[in-house]
Design an enzyme around this catalytic site. Structure first.
Site, PDB file in Angstrom:
ATOM      1  N   ASN A  52      -7.520 -40.054   3.735  1.00 62.40           N
ATOM      2  CA  ASN A  52      -8.515 -40.607   4.675  1.00 62.40           C
ATOM      3  C   ASN A  52      -8.619 -41.052   5.957  1.00 62.40           C
ATOM      4  O   ASN A  52      -7.768 -41.850   6.200  1.00 62.40           O
ATOM      5  CB  ASN A  52      -8.995 -42.265   3.786  1.00 62.40           C
ATOM      6  CG  ASN A  52     -10.329 -42.940   4.255  1.00 62.40           C
ATOM      7  OD1 ASN A  52     -10.716 -42.395   5.454  1.00 62.40           O
ATOM      8  ND2 ASN A  52     -10.783 -43.922   3.641  1.00 62.40           N
ATOM      9  N   VAL A  53      -9.163 -40.224   6.891  1.00 66.64           N
ATOM     10  CA  VAL A  53      -8.728 -40.194   8.300  1.00 66.64           C
ATOM     11  C   VAL A  53      -9.047 -41.680   8.834  1.00 66.64           C
ATOM     12  O   VAL A  53      -8.533 -41.583  10.125  1.00 66.64           O
ATOM     13  CB  VAL A  53      -9.337 -39.177   8.822  1.00 66.64           C
ATOM     14  CG1 VAL A  53      -8.799 -37.776   8.465  1.00 66.64           C
ATOM     15  CG2 VAL A  53     -10.813 -39.179   8.982  1.00 66.64           C
TER      16      VAL A  53
ATOM     17  N   ASN B 121      -9.816 -32.138  12.115  1.00 68.91           N
ATOM     18  CA  ASN B 121     -11.044 -31.386  11.751  1.00 68.91           C
ATOM     19  C   ASN B 121     -12.126 -32.386  10.881  1.00 68.91           C
ATOM     20  O   ASN B 121     -13.396 -32.295  10.958  1.00 68.91           O
ATOM     21  CB  ASN B 121     -10.936 -30.225  10.986  1.00 68.91           C
ATOM     22  CG  ASN B 121     -12.089 -29.678  10.334  1.00 68.91           C
ATOM     23  OD1 ASN B 121     -12.674 -29.162  10.850  1.00 68.91           O
ATOM     24  ND2 ASN B 121     -12.159 -29.782   8.925  1.00 68.91           N
TER      25      ASN B 121
ATOM     26  N   SER C 113     -17.957 -30.872  19.167  1.00 68.26           N
ATOM     27  CA  SER C 113     -18.957 -30.033  18.789  1.00 68.26           C
ATOM     28  C   SER C 113     -19.797 -29.733  20.028  1.00 68.26           C
ATOM     29  O   SER C 113     -19.633 -30.260  21.031  1.00 68.26           O
ATOM     30  CB  SER C 113     -20.120 -30.865  17.784  1.00 68.26           C
ATOM     31  OG  SER C 113     -21.247 -30.565  17.728  1.00 68.26           O
TER      32      SER C 113
ATOM     33  N   TYR D 282     -23.881 -39.307  15.719  1.00 68.60           N
ATOM     34  CA  TYR D 282     -23.253 -37.985  15.635  1.00 68.60           C
ATOM     35  C   TYR D 282     -22.908 -37.593  17.129  1.00 68.60           C
ATOM     36  O   TYR D 282     -21.851 -37.238  17.282  1.00 68.60           O
ATOM     37  CB  TYR D 282     -23.869 -36.862  14.891  1.00 68.60           C
ATOM     38  CG  TYR D 282     -23.025 -35.568  14.710  1.00 68.60           C
ATOM     39  CD1 TYR D 282     -22.204 -35.550  13.914  1.00 68.60           C
ATOM     40  CD2 TYR D 282     -23.308 -34.551  15.597  1.00 68.60           C
ATOM     41  CE1 TYR D 282     -21.339 -34.378  13.729  1.00 68.60           C
ATOM     42  CE2 TYR D 282     -22.544 -33.441  15.333  1.00 68.60           C
ATOM     43  CZ  TYR D 282     -21.359 -33.276  14.367  1.00 68.60           C
ATOM     44  OH  TYR D 282     -20.861 -32.268  14.337  1.00 68.60           O
TER      45      TYR D 282
ATOM     46  N   ALA E 188     -22.854 -39.458  19.758  1.00 72.23           N
ATOM     47  CA  ALA E 188     -21.797 -40.278  20.205  1.00 72.23           C
ATOM     48  C   ALA E 188     -20.265 -40.172  19.934  1.00 72.23           C
ATOM     49  O   ALA E 188     -19.476 -40.298  20.697  1.00 72.23           O
ATOM     50  CB  ALA E 188     -22.354 -41.862  20.097  1.00 72.23           C
ATOM     51  N   SER E 189     -20.348 -40.056  18.686  1.00 71.33           N
ATOM     52  CA  SER E 189     -18.936 -39.694  18.004  1.00 71.33           C
ATOM     53  C   SER E 189     -18.302 -38.408  18.515  1.00 71.33           C
ATOM     54  O   SER E 189     -16.941 -38.432  18.845  1.00 71.33           O
ATOM     55  CB  SER E 189     -19.102 -39.667  16.445  1.00 71.33           C
ATOM     56  OG  SER E 189     -19.532 -38.444  15.897  1.00 71.33           O
ATOM     57  N   LYS E 190     -19.022 -37.473  18.771  1.00 71.04           N
ATOM     58  CA  LYS E 190     -18.543 -36.311  19.153  1.00 71.04           C
ATOM     59  C   LYS E 190     -18.354 -36.343  20.753  1.00 71.04           C
ATOM     60  O   LYS E 190     -17.354 -35.792  21.167  1.00 71.04           O
ATOM     61  CB  LYS E 190     -19.353 -34.802  18.827  1.00 71.04           C
ATOM     62  CG  LYS E 190     -19.469 -34.753  17.356  1.00 71.04           C
ATOM     63  CD  LYS E 190     -18.153 -34.563  16.957  1.00 71.04           C
ATOM     64  CE  LYS E 190     -18.173 -34.172  15.332  1.00 71.04           C
ATOM     65  NZ  LYS E 190     -16.769 -33.746  14.763  1.00 71.04           N
TER      66      LYS E 190
END
Length: 261
Positions: free
Chosen positions: A66-67, A93, A155, A168, A170-172
């Site tokens: 679990n990253v 990844n 991404s 998504y 913001a996270s990337k």
């Protein structure tokens, strides 16, 4: 095919999609691959990634991961070193797009979706970089003078914005920030840190699109429409090989021309 002969690699989110394709590609080029994921088999697959590698004559192991858990990320790095003596390649990844099937404008966005995307996509990459780099900077350099290659999966949404998928995007963007800062920290130790920025790729991430939505997304990529996991794996192979002699801190768009529009 021996471009990575003798290299030791970890791939997170290895059980399906892009992670599976990268794992198979690295193993096919001679790397030992430690596959990390929350389960060893993705939905729809009957053979796990590490089993597929061994069936093709490669060497792979599975470690449950679990990253978002720092202890588990540290453990998979320690596992690689205890089993094989070093860590040459770290592929961060693992990722999710929690809101993909139900996008919402910012004023209606669910904070729990934000928390999940950030935890897996951003914190997971941070932890992978943290523990992989801590090992790499201490190990003996290879003949090339390099000590390791870290590759983060961002991404095209780490380079651009899009409506309805705030978390998504913001996270990337955070993945790109981690990549650039880590690359500067690691440069004097000859550890490469880069990111891949895939366009829309034909994986489970977009499996819920209607035919009409899929057609729209395909037109957003002028060169051949949707990508394939193998397209991303081919780019990953170059960035983590000794052919990458002078690239660090960059985000490579592998996107069929998406970012050219």
């Amino acid at each position: 095919m021996t471009r990575l002969q003798g290299k030791i690699a970890i791939v997170t989110g290895s059980s399906g999609g892009i992670g599976r394709a990268i794992s198979l590609k690295l193993a096919g080029e001679g790397a030992v691959v430690i596959c990390g994921d929350i389960a060893d088999t993705a939905k729809g697959d009957t053979v796990s990634t590490h089993e597929a590698v061994t069936q093709q004559g490669g060497t792979a192991e599975f470690v449950k991961l679990n990253v978002t858990d720092a202890a588990q990320v540290e453990n998979i790095v320690k596992h690689a070193v205890s089993r094989f003596g070093r860590l040459d390649i770290m592929i961060n990844n693992a990722g999710v797009a929690t809101e993909a099937s139900n996008p919402k404008p910012i004023w209606d966005f669910d904070p729990t979706v934000w928390d999940r995307d950030i935890a897996i996509n951003s914190t997971g990459v941070f932890l992978g970089c943290k523990y992989a780099s801590a090992q790499m900077i201490t190990q003996e350099p290879l003949a090339s003078g390099d000590r390791g290659w870290i590759l983060n999966l961002a991404s095209v949404m780490g380079l651009h914005g899009a409506p309805g998928i705030t978390a998504y995007v913001a996270s990337k963007h955070a993945v790109m920030g981690v990549t650039k800062s880590a690359a500067l920290d690691c440069a004097r130790f000859r550890v490469h840190v880069n990111a891949l920025c895939p366009g829309y790729t034909d994986t489970a991430f977009i499996a819920d699109l209607s035919p009409e939505q899929r057609a729209v997304v395909e037109r957003m990529h002028p060169f051949r429409g949707l990508g394939k996991p193998e397209d991303i794996a081919n780019a990953a192979l170059f960035l983590v090989s000794e052919e990458n002699t002078w690239i660090s801190g960059t985000g490579l768009a592998v996107d069929g021309g998406y970012t050219a529009i």
